[in-house]
Design a protein around this motif. Structure first.
Motif, PDB file in Angstrom:
ATOM      1  N   UNK A 100       1.035  -1.183  -0.144  1.00 12.55           N
ATOM      2  CA  UNK A 100       0.167  -0.390   0.203  1.00 12.55           C
ATOM      3  C   UNK A 100       1.025   1.326  -0.078  1.00 12.55           C
ATOM      4  N   UNK A 101       1.903   0.892  -0.481  1.00 16.16           N
ATOM      5  CA  UNK A 101       3.053   2.395  -0.802  1.00 16.16           C
ATOM      6  C   UNK A 101       2.051   3.810  -1.470  1.00 16.16           C
ATOM      7  N   UNK A 102       2.592   4.688  -1.027  1.00 16.99           N
ATOM      8  CA  UNK A 102       2.244   5.243  -1.525  1.00 16.99           C
ATOM      9  C   UNK A 102       2.929   7.120  -1.488  1.00 16.99           C
ATOM     10  N   UNK A 103       3.152   8.311  -1.831  1.00 16.07           N
ATOM     11  CA  UNK A 103       2.857   8.747  -3.657  1.00 16.07           C
ATOM     12  C   UNK A 103       3.973   7.485  -4.024  1.00 16.07           C
ATOM     13  N   UNK A 104       3.303   7.481  -5.506  1.00 11.41           N
ATOM     14  CA  UNK A 104       4.766   6.608  -6.168  1.00 11.41           C
ATOM     15  C   UNK A 104       5.094   7.275  -7.738  1.00 11.41           C
TER      16      UNK A 104
END
Length: 420
Positions: A100-104
């Protein structure tokens, strides 16, 4: 990052712990069972997403692309409700960045609009476009990207060169590959990636459709694999379950810490208040699909779920039992009533945002400078989350918990630092 500190743990430790008719072990058992159910639901919906992705790549069409997008949206519902387990459980927090990592920096993965820009001092791979680049160099080393597999994404590309925004896996990488960039700014409209980006031969748009399909399939398979791992940690004998059962008092602290940190620093601060301060549509959590208002809503539902001890599964059945609410009610009925009311008020505020979003007033439109209606909707959620955190802090004292601190956010604790 600044922290918001809880009521003095030294004072809490000096107080005699109250005796409860509701057993802490039973409260913790409900929390664990709900965690298992939430991650199992996240896994089952991700498997449906994988099926739809495979069908899209095998036989591209507008209908197949829409089916994959709908499966992605459905998969977000149980996952967002699991996020309250993140901050109180290190095994979840250490793993969360994979899914669920963000921002990208989406230019790492695929083609982007000319206005996106190229490599930066912070990230030389920001516009790599690995789908179009079967070989590239990082730190003087040549990387073979001829085969895009789950292991390649996980072991080589994700956070490549030690850059956190090189997000190559998880929900948001898949979201980008299904929707593409949202180039509408603050106007209505999500990403508009054409289904022909997965077509064969002369029908292929933007080139490399076969490798794009390989990446999408690999990312979906990796998401399923990662969720299989986490779901297993909450089953009988799993590490997450065992760690909580080994220390009941620490388990109760985990419930409270998850609620407070997600409420305050993460959701109210980093995901909502910060974007509003910057009036930046790129600061919305699900920025390609315009699904942010739904993600915020289900985070709020998940926080309340952890307190009241009840979770409604995707099949409509409920997992429920003795709750933290009951434990607090025995020690301080007024505080329990206060916190339940605040949790309900926050969910209602987030629901108003969801209703507006479903009606066409999307989150990036709410973020536009000068939008009084948008600011009112977002700040309604922010204020509710901050307000309920104050009551969650009081739970620490009432239950004499030896707790640490909740996550903070510059946007709430030191707003001037945001613009430095």
């Amino acid at each position: 990052m600044p922290k918001i500190f809880l009521t003095s743990t030294a004072l809490a430790a000096a107080l005699a712990a109250p005796a409860f008719a509701v057993e802490k072990t039973d409260v913790l058992a409900t929390y664990i069972d709900m965690g298992q159910a939430k991650f199992e639901d996240s896994l089952s919906t991700a498997k449906v997403l994988q099926e739809k992705v495979d069908a899209l790549v095998a036989d591209p069409s507008p209908q197949a692309l829409d089916a994959a997008r709908q499966a992605w949206l459905a998969a977000r519902i149980p996952y967002q409700q699991s996020e309250v387990y993140r901050f109180g459980n290190p095994i979840v927090d250490d793993w969360e960045g994979k899914v669920n990592a963000w921002p990208l920096d989406e230019g790492l993965i695929d083609y982007v609009d000319d206005g996106y820009g190229g490599p930066t001092d912070e990230n030389e791979l920001a516009a790599l476009n690995v789908i179009a680049t079967p070989e590239f160099t990082v730190g003087g080393a040549t990387i073979d990207a001829s085969e895009i597999t789950p292991d390649f994404i996980e072991g080589v590309l994700h956070e490549a060169d030690g850059v956190e925004t090189n997000v190559a896996s998880g929900y948001h990488a898949i979201e980008f590959l299904l929707w593409g960039q949202d180039l509408h700014g603050h106007e209505a409209g999500a990403g508009e990636r054409p289904w022909t980006d997965y077509a064969a031969g002369d029908d292929c748009t933007h080139g490399n459709c076969d490798r794009r399909g390989d990446y999408l399939k690999a990312a979906a398979a990796l998401l399923v694999r990662d969720l299989e791992f986490m779901a297993s940690q909450w089953q009988e004998g799993g590490e997450a379950r065992a760690a909580l059962e080994a220390d009941v008092d620490a388990g109760i602290v985990a419930i409270v810490t998850g609620m407070g940190s997600l409420s305050y620093g993460e959701q109210a601060g980093e995901r909502m208040r910060l974007g509003l301060m910057l009036n930046d549509p790129e600061e919305e959590h699900d920025c390609f699909s315009d699904n942010t208002y739904n993600s915020h809503f289900y985070d709020g539902v998940g926080i309340r779920s952890a307190y009241i001890g009840s979770y409604t599964r995707v099949d409509g059945t409920k997992v429920e039992g003795p709750s933290l609410s009951e434990l607090v009610a025995e020690a301080d009925p007024e505080l329990d009533a206060e916190l339940r009311a605040k949790l309900d008020a926050t969910v209602d505020a987030l629901l108003q945002m969801k209703i507006a979003g479903d009606a066409g007033f999307k989150y990036d439109m709410m973020l536009e400078r000068g939008s009084e209606a948008g600011e009112a909707l977002i700040m309604g959620g922010v204020n509710g989350l901050v307000d309920q955190t104050r009551s969650i802090e009081r739970v620490v004292s009432v239950l004499s918990l030896d707790a640490g601190e909740f996550e903070g956010s510059d946007s709430l604790d030191d707003p001037s630092a945001v613009f430095q």
